[in-house]
Motif scaffolding. Structure first.
Motif, PDB file in Angstrom:
ATOM      1  N   LEU B 149       0.804  -1.227   0.000  1.00  0.00           N
ATOM      2  CA  LEU B 149       0.000   0.000   0.000  1.00  0.00           C
ATOM      3  C   LEU B 149       0.833   1.271   0.000  1.00  0.00           C
ATOM      4  O   LEU B 149       0.391   2.299   0.509  1.00  0.00           O
ATOM      5  CB  LEU B 149      -0.990   0.014   1.169  1.00  0.00           C
ATOM      6  N   ASN B 150       2.026   1.179  -0.523  1.00  0.00           N
ATOM      7  CA  ASN B 150       2.792   2.428  -0.659  1.00  0.00           C
ATOM      8  C   ASN B 150       2.648   2.986  -2.075  1.00  0.00           C
ATOM      9  O   ASN B 150       2.215   2.303  -3.002  1.00  0.00           O
ATOM     10  CB  ASN B 150       4.253   2.203  -0.302  1.00  0.00           C
ATOM     11  N   LEU B 151       3.006   4.238  -2.217  1.00  0.00           N
ATOM     12  CA  LEU B 151       2.809   4.940  -3.481  1.00  0.00           C
ATOM     13  C   LEU B 151       4.150   5.132  -4.168  1.00  0.00           C
ATOM     14  O   LEU B 151       5.133   5.520  -3.539  1.00  0.00           O
ATOM     15  CB  LEU B 151       2.158   6.305  -3.211  1.00  0.00           C
ATOM     16  N   HIS B 152       4.181   4.845  -5.457  1.00  0.00           N
ATOM     17  CA  HIS B 152       5.441   5.019  -6.177  1.00  0.00           C
ATOM     18  C   HIS B 152       5.139   5.377  -7.616  1.00  0.00           C
ATOM     19  O   HIS B 152       3.988   5.522  -8.010  1.00  0.00           O
ATOM     20  CB  HIS B 152       6.285   3.748  -6.083  1.00  0.00           C
ATOM     21  N   GLY B 153       6.184   5.493  -8.396  1.00  0.00           N
ATOM     22  CA  GLY B 153       6.022   5.789  -9.809  1.00  0.00           C
ATOM     23  C   GLY B 153       6.075   7.279 -10.093  1.00  0.00           C
ATOM     24  O   GLY B 153       6.190   8.107  -9.194  1.00  0.00           O
ATOM     25  N   PRO B 154       5.995   7.608 -11.369  1.00  0.00           N
ATOM     26  CA  PRO B 154       6.161   9.004 -11.794  1.00  0.00           C
ATOM     27  C   PRO B 154       5.179   9.957 -11.142  1.00  0.00           C
ATOM     28  O   PRO B 154       5.542  11.096 -10.821  1.00  0.00           O
ATOM     29  CB  PRO B 154       5.954   8.947 -13.312  1.00  0.00           C
ATOM     30  N   LEU B 155       3.941   9.504 -10.923  1.00  0.00           N
ATOM     31  CA  LEU B 155       2.964  10.401 -10.312  1.00  0.00           C
ATOM     32  C   LEU B 155       3.391  10.788  -8.903  1.00  0.00           C
ATOM     33  O   LEU B 155       3.240  11.937  -8.481  1.00  0.00           O
ATOM     34  CB  LEU B 155       1.587   9.735 -10.259  1.00  0.00           C
ATOM     35  N   ALA B 156       3.914   9.808  -8.163  1.00  0.00           N
ATOM     36  CA  ALA B 156       4.357  10.094  -6.801  1.00  0.00           C
ATOM     37  C   ALA B 156       5.507  11.091  -6.828  1.00  0.00           C
ATOM     38  O   ALA B 156       5.530  12.062  -6.052  1.00  0.00           O
ATOM     39  CB  ALA B 156       4.782   8.798  -6.110  1.00  0.00           C
ATOM     40  N   GLU B 157       6.442  10.853  -7.743  1.00  0.00           N
ATOM     41  CA  GLU B 157       7.594  11.757  -7.814  1.00  0.00           C
ATOM     42  C   GLU B 157       7.155  13.155  -8.233  1.00  0.00           C
ATOM     43  O   GLU B 157       7.667  14.157  -7.733  1.00  0.00           O
ATOM     44  CB  GLU B 157       8.638  11.181  -8.768  1.00  0.00           C
ATOM     45  N   ALA B 158       6.183  13.217  -9.142  1.00  0.00           N
ATOM     46  CA  ALA B 158       5.682  14.522  -9.576  1.00  0.00           C
ATOM     47  C   ALA B 158       4.983  15.238  -8.429  1.00  0.00           C
ATOM     48  O   ALA B 158       5.137  16.462  -8.257  1.00  0.00           O
ATOM     49  CB  ALA B 158       4.716  14.341 -10.758  1.00  0.00           C
ATOM     50  N   SER B 159       4.230  14.497  -7.630  1.00  0.00           N
ATOM     51  CA  SER B 159       3.552  15.108  -6.485  1.00  0.00           C
ATOM     52  C   SER B 159       4.567  15.707  -5.528  1.00  0.00           C
ATOM     53  O   SER B 159       4.395  16.823  -5.026  1.00  0.00           O
ATOM     54  CB  SER B 159       2.704  14.070  -5.733  1.00  0.00           C
ATOM     55  N   LEU B 160       5.624  14.958  -5.277  1.00  0.00           N
ATOM     56  CA  LEU B 160       6.656  15.434  -4.357  1.00  0.00           C
ATOM     57  C   LEU B 160       7.366  16.664  -4.924  1.00  0.00           C
ATOM     58  O   LEU B 160       7.683  17.606  -4.202  1.00  0.00           O
ATOM     59  CB  LEU B 160       7.665  14.315  -4.081  1.00  0.00           C
ATOM     60  N   ALA B 161       7.584  16.627  -6.241  1.00  0.00           N
ATOM     61  CA  ALA B 161       8.312  17.737  -6.853  1.00  0.00           C
ATOM     62  C   ALA B 161       7.498  19.023  -6.824  1.00  0.00           C
ATOM     63  O   ALA B 161       8.052  20.120  -6.921  1.00  0.00           O
ATOM     64  CB  ALA B 161       8.678  17.370  -8.293  1.00  0.00           C
ATOM     65  N   ALA B 162       6.181  18.892  -6.678  1.00  0.00           N
ATOM     66  CA  ALA B 162       5.313  20.064  -6.753  1.00  0.00           C
ATOM     67  C   ALA B 162       5.213  20.808  -5.422  1.00  0.00           C
ATOM     68  O   ALA B 162       4.583  21.845  -5.342  1.00  0.00           O
ATOM     69  CB  ALA B 162       3.909  19.642  -7.215  1.00  0.00           C
TER      70      ALA B 162
END
Lengths: 252, 252
Positions: B149-162
């Motif tokens: 149940l953890n979050l990963h992938g490009p969407l997660a990285e994009a969320s963090l970058a924002a």
DNA sequence: CGTAACGAACATGTCTGGTGTTTGAATGTC
DNA sequence: GACATTCAAACACCAGACATGTTCGTTACG
């Protein structure tokens, strides 16, 4: 009269007069005053009402959306049937954006376990879907609204913009031929629009009590919906008008 | 011997010999074979083992990370103490990115109810935090790993970058002075790096069993951590080496 | 100051989840 | 193919959780 019925009674009285009395509810429900107090305490902690000496007063202003804990009790059976129909419209392998709300949550329960890709816009939806290994869950980012647990804000919209879906499953507060699809919350409106922008088809799910209603936030003209799934309790003429706008209306 | 102890027994045998027998476990635990079978069925559905006739074989290869359901049973008390210390390092009003994993989930429990802004990288964390109205929850998007149940992938990285955070709270599988911070999964590595890029400070949380360990995915040199919170079970010299790299090590 | 309301504490009834036993079916072994 | 073992469904049982009611001392309002 069990616990659920008592809550319904409290809600009905609150809607009617805006306040309730412990003694009166105990009389009407046939239970002790202590039990009524415990009911009211629970509802207070859920933000539905505020306790006052001898009873409680409503905290839900007219015209606003009732809190989640109340909506999930309404039209449960209709929502389940609608959800089953919506899920049937989603082919195996498809990618769908799934709105927040009680109806969409039922759709999530139906989709869970099927080999589809779903982006839920609420934490409850994500929870339900993530339990199954068959279903790919691509959760949207965003700010979480307390109580409601739906996702909104720029992060949510950005998540939606980054993906393309076969279908958007949109819940709503009102659908009418004249005013189109409407929601209570402006942030939800933005999310719903983003869902539709990223999707080839839009499936709206709304139980019959929503048909003909108009609320504050305008999402889109009714013609932008491809399919509307509702139950058979809606007035014939309202359905006919929506059909005339080119919407494929499915009643279950 | 209750259900939890039986599971511990199964895990211990699996770690030892790689397989277990129903009859043997029933004998050792003092329960019926049917109960043992039910235990094994549950563990199979959690991906821990695979049922075979008469028993079960381990599904957890050596060197790989054990599944969530097992990790959450390990070093529970230490994780709780570490989490309390980490939460104490987060000032009121701060914005933090919160890693996935069992230790981070404990941190979420500590932070819930405090007026801070948190971006959890797991659904469990989001759930815990969203129950409280005081805490602003800004969930990251991303793909959900089943079971974990953890979050990963490009969407997660994009969320963090924002977003920009005051601190990143990072869990890890290994910390050593020589090899730095390591994780089992390469996608998790990318997420952890994104968390650190968007944060002014990095707080690493790792119980003492992780100190000195090195796993496959390299996250960063140990000097990139600002603060490491661990329990007092770690070897003195390993801690000294990490301190020498400029890390503020807090033991609880 | 008196009455009504409140809530803590305890007792009771109900329900659910975990466990054991039985029994017939399925599977592996010879 | 025959036999023994293992499996799983069905039912009974028990403990703990939950909802409810009652009692009683405390609190708030007139």
């Amino acid at each position: 009269m069990d616990s659920a019925e008592r809550v319904d009674l409290v809600i009905a009285r609150l809607k009617d007069t805006g306040e309730v009395a412990v003694a009166e509810l105990a009389e009407a429900s046939g239970h002790s005053e202590m039990t009524i107090r415990r009911d009211l305490d629970r509802l207070e902690s859920q933000g539905v009402l505020r306790r006052v000496r001898g009873g409680a007063v409503s905290l839900v202003p007219r015209g606003q959306e009732p809190p989640y804990v109340l909506r999930e009790r309404q039209a449960v059976e209709a929502k389940r049937r609608i959800a089953a129909q919506v899920a049937a419209l989603v082919p195996t392998g498809a990618a769908v954006a799934l709105d927040s709300g009680t109806t969409a949550l039922e759709v999530a329960r139906e989709l869970a376990g099927r080999p589809v890709t779903v982006m839920p816009l609420s934490l409850q939806g994500a929870d339900v879907l993530a339990r199954s290994a068959e279903t790919t869950v691509l959760v949207a980012g965003g700010e979480v609204r307390p109580g409601e647990l739906n996702l909104h804000g720029p992060l949510a919209e950005a998540s939606l913009a980054a993906v393309r879906f076969d279908a958007a499953v949109v819940g709503c507060c009102g659908v009418s031929a004249g005013e189109g699809v409407t929601a209570h919350d402006l942030q939800d409106v933005a999310v719903k629009r983003a869902m539709m922008r990223s999707s080839q088809r839009t499936i709206a799910a709304a139980d019959s009590t929503k048909i003909g209603l108009v609320t504050m936030g305008h999402v889109c003209p009714v013609g932008d919906i491809d399919t509307l799934v509702t139950d058979d309790g809606a007035p014939e003429d309202a359905i006919a008008e929506i059909r005339a706008a080119g919407v494929d209306v499915v009643t279950v």
